[in-house]
Design a protein around this motif. Structure first.
Motif, PDB file in Angstrom:
ATOM      1  N   PHE A   1       0.861  -1.184   0.000  1.00 47.75           N
ATOM      2  CA  PHE A   1       0.000   0.000   0.000  1.00 47.75           C
ATOM      3  C   PHE A   1       0.895   1.229   0.000  1.00 47.75           C
ATOM      4  N   TYR A   2       0.834   1.998  -1.083  1.00 51.02           N
ATOM      5  CA  TYR A   2       1.763   3.101  -1.268  1.00 51.02           C
ATOM      6  C   TYR A   2       1.162   4.457  -0.917  1.00 51.02           C
ATOM      7  N   GLY A   3       0.246   4.417   0.013  1.00 54.06           N
ATOM      8  CA  GLY A   3      -0.175   5.641   0.643  1.00 54.06           C
ATOM      9  C   GLY A   3      -1.506   6.221   0.229  1.00 54.06           C
ATOM     10  N   GLY A   4      -2.067   6.932   1.187  1.00 57.53           N
ATOM     11  CA  GLY A   4      -3.113   7.881   0.907  1.00 57.53           C
ATOM     12  C   GLY A   4      -2.408   9.210   0.706  1.00 57.53           C
ATOM     13  N   HIS A   5      -2.935  10.042  -0.173  1.00 55.71           N
ATOM     14  CA  HIS A   5      -2.253  11.299  -0.509  1.00 55.71           C
ATOM     15  C   HIS A   5      -3.239  12.453  -0.516  1.00 55.71           C
ATOM     16  N   GLY A   6      -2.876  13.522   0.186  1.00 53.47           N
ATOM     17  CA  GLY A   6      -3.798  14.620   0.402  1.00 53.47           C
ATOM     18  C   GLY A   6      -3.932  15.607  -0.744  1.00 53.47           C
ATOM     19  N   ILE A   7      -2.992  15.628  -1.670  1.00 53.17           N
ATOM     20  CA  ILE A   7      -3.076  16.557  -2.790  1.00 53.17           C
ATOM     21  C   ILE A   7      -3.976  15.964  -3.874  1.00 53.17           C
ATOM     22  N   VAL A   8      -4.988  16.706  -4.270  1.00 51.06           N
ATOM     23  CA  VAL A   8      -5.963  16.203  -5.232  1.00 51.06           C
ATOM     24  C   VAL A   8      -5.290  15.836  -6.563  1.00 51.06           C
ATOM     25  N   GLY A   9      -5.506  14.618  -7.014  1.00 50.19           N
ATOM     26  CA  GLY A   9      -4.958  14.161  -8.285  1.00 50.19           C
ATOM     27  C   GLY A   9      -3.606  13.490  -8.175  1.00 50.19           C
ATOM     28  N   THR A  10      -2.947  13.620  -7.024  1.00 45.30           N
ATOM     29  CA  THR A  10      -1.597  13.087  -6.861  1.00 45.30           C
ATOM     30  C   THR A  10      -1.463  11.585  -7.115  1.00 45.30           C
ATOM     31  N   PRO A  11      -2.430  10.753  -6.745  1.00 48.20           N
ATOM     32  CA  PRO A  11      -2.248   9.312  -6.987  1.00 48.20           C
ATOM     33  C   PRO A  11      -1.980   8.961  -8.453  1.00 48.20           C
ATOM     34  N   ALA A  12      -2.492   9.764  -9.383  1.00 47.62           N
ATOM     35  CA  ALA A  12      -2.317   9.431 -10.804  1.00 47.62           C
ATOM     36  C   ALA A  12      -0.851   9.406 -11.222  1.00 47.62           C
ATOM     37  N   PRO A  13      -0.084  10.478 -11.037  1.00 49.59           N
ATOM     38  CA  PRO A  13       1.330  10.405 -11.422  1.00 49.59           C
ATOM     39  C   PRO A  13       2.135   9.451 -10.554  1.00 49.59           C
ATOM     40  N   LEU A  14       1.818   9.363  -9.265  1.00 54.50           N
ATOM     41  CA  LEU A  14       2.569   8.451  -8.400  1.00 54.50           C
ATOM     42  C   LEU A  14       2.298   6.994  -8.777  1.00 54.50           C
ATOM     43  N   GLY A  15       1.027   6.667  -9.009  1.00 56.62           N
ATOM     44  CA  GLY A  15       0.690   5.309  -9.416  1.00 56.62           C
ATOM     45  C   GLY A  15       1.274   4.965 -10.773  1.00 56.62           C
ATOM     46  N   THR A  16       1.328   5.951 -11.654  1.00 55.76           N
ATOM     47  CA  THR A  16       1.948   5.743 -12.963  1.00 55.76           C
ATOM     48  C   THR A  16       3.440   5.469 -12.794  1.00 55.76           C
ATOM     49  N   GLY A  17       4.062   6.157 -11.843  1.00 54.94           N
ATOM     50  CA  GLY A  17       5.474   5.910 -11.557  1.00 54.94           C
ATOM     51  C   GLY A  17       5.718   4.513 -11.025  1.00 54.94           C
ATOM     52  N   ILE A  18       4.830   4.033 -10.159  1.00 57.06           N
ATOM     53  CA  ILE A  18       4.948   2.664  -9.653  1.00 57.06           C
ATOM     54  C   ILE A  18       4.806   1.674 -10.803  1.00 57.06           C
TER      55      ILE A  18
END
Length: 331
Positions: free
Chosen positions: A111-128
């Motif tokens: 589990f690579y986190g909950g993230h408070g900045i709106v939209g942030t999971p998209a680039p981070l998940g793409t990086g994973i």
């Protein structure tokens, strides 16, 4: 924790969804008592999504999401005691009591986190997903964000690179209709077809009844298979509904009580599974009540553990912030 590749109409699935519901209800109660500070976004009403998607992924697949994240943590198998400890700012919490509701992480549980900045999971998940692609490890990253975040520019940058390099990522848009307080119809163009937001990049997508765990698992299986076999990203728009406000501080006056009541009474995802279990003769009403009692005990134990756990030592303020050579000296 539910078994992966499991049956979506099983008692284990029912338990998993009910654990999220009861945990969130307890978190809301503790927040109201002042035992949880900061922001607290509850997942009540959306339990079928993370539970259904959990049944179609494999060991080693990753999950990343936004700030409405407690349900995702629990579906990944993170211990309710340590999740609640983090919510209450205690030293046994997953982020040592320093992260709170929106900032938990577990490498062990992928589990690579909950993230408070709106939209942030998209680039981070793409990086994973890029790391998976680079390592050729056969893993898929489930990347969750809301319908409000679907309008963010960084989301489309992520779509572009994921499609260009055929990265193994499934973007799950949890469309609970109201973002931070504005209906999707007022805030998004072509609001009823968010699943086709990747069409310009050649990314396939589909809209799913996110209140029906069977529909979630069916669509999820297609999406994960697509990504895992090297065909690139896939978008799932899950139509769902949050019963509470955007966060605990939101009175949700932008919708009527009658609307919420109608969803609770006629479209509740947990009731749907429970009724299927009873109709199939897998469980009786008494069996489901017994499970509810067991789950409530687990959640109460988690709350008691969290409230009795000590707060972090003041020296913990310096950890995980600076590299050791730059930390202040004891002098």
């Amino acid at each position: 924790m539910i078994g992966r590749k499991g049956d979506t109409s099983s008692l284990d699935t029912y338990r998993a969804m009910l654990l999220i519901r009861r945990f969130e209800e307890k978190a809301g109660q503790l927040y109201g008592m002042g035992r949880i500070g900061g922001f607290c976004h509850l997942y009540i009403g959306q339990e079928a999504i993370v539970t259904g998607m959990r049944t179609v992924i494999e060991e080693g697949d990753q999950v990343i999401t936004a700030y409405r994240d407690h349900g995702h943590m629990l579906s990944c198998g993170m211990d309710p005691k340590y999740v609640m400890a983090e919510l209450t700012g205690r030293r046994s919490g997953y982020s040592k009591g320093k992260g709170g509701s929106m900032h938990m992480f577990s490498v062990e549980k992928e589990f690579y986190g909950g993230h408070g900045i709106v939209g942030t999971p998209a680039p981070l998940g793409t990086g994973i997903a890029f790391a998976n692609h680079y390592r050729d490890n056969g893993r898929v990253c489930l990347t969750y964000f809301g319908e409000g975040a679907a309008n963010q520019g960084q989301v489309y940058e992520s779509f572009n690179i994921a499609s260009l390099w055929k990265l193994p990522v499934v973007y799950v848009i949890e469309n609970n209709r109201y973002a931070m307080g504005t209906s999707v119809e007022r805030g998004s163009a072509n609001a009823h077809k968010l699943y086709n937001r990747g069409a310009a990049f050649g990314i396939p997508g589909e809209q799913v009844d996110g209140m029906d765990i069977s529909a979630v698992a069916d669509a999820g299986a297609r999406a994960v298979h697509h990504a895992r076999q090297g065909a690139g990203p896939y978008i799932l728009e899950m139509l769902t509904y949050r019963y509470r406000g955007h966060s605990m501080s939101d009175p949700a006056k932008y919708r009527t009580r009658e609307e919420v009541k109608d969803v609770r009474e006629h479209h509740d995802p947990i009731d749907l599974v429970g009724n299927r279990l009873m109709d199939a003769g897998i469980a009786t009403e008494e069996d489901l009540k017994t499970i509810d009692k067991e789950i409530r005990a687990v959640v109460n134990d988690a709350a008691e553990f969290a409230l009795e756990d000590p707060e972090p030592d003041p020296e913990e303020l310096w950890t995980d912030v600076l590299v050791e050579s730059q930390a202040p000296s004891e002098a």
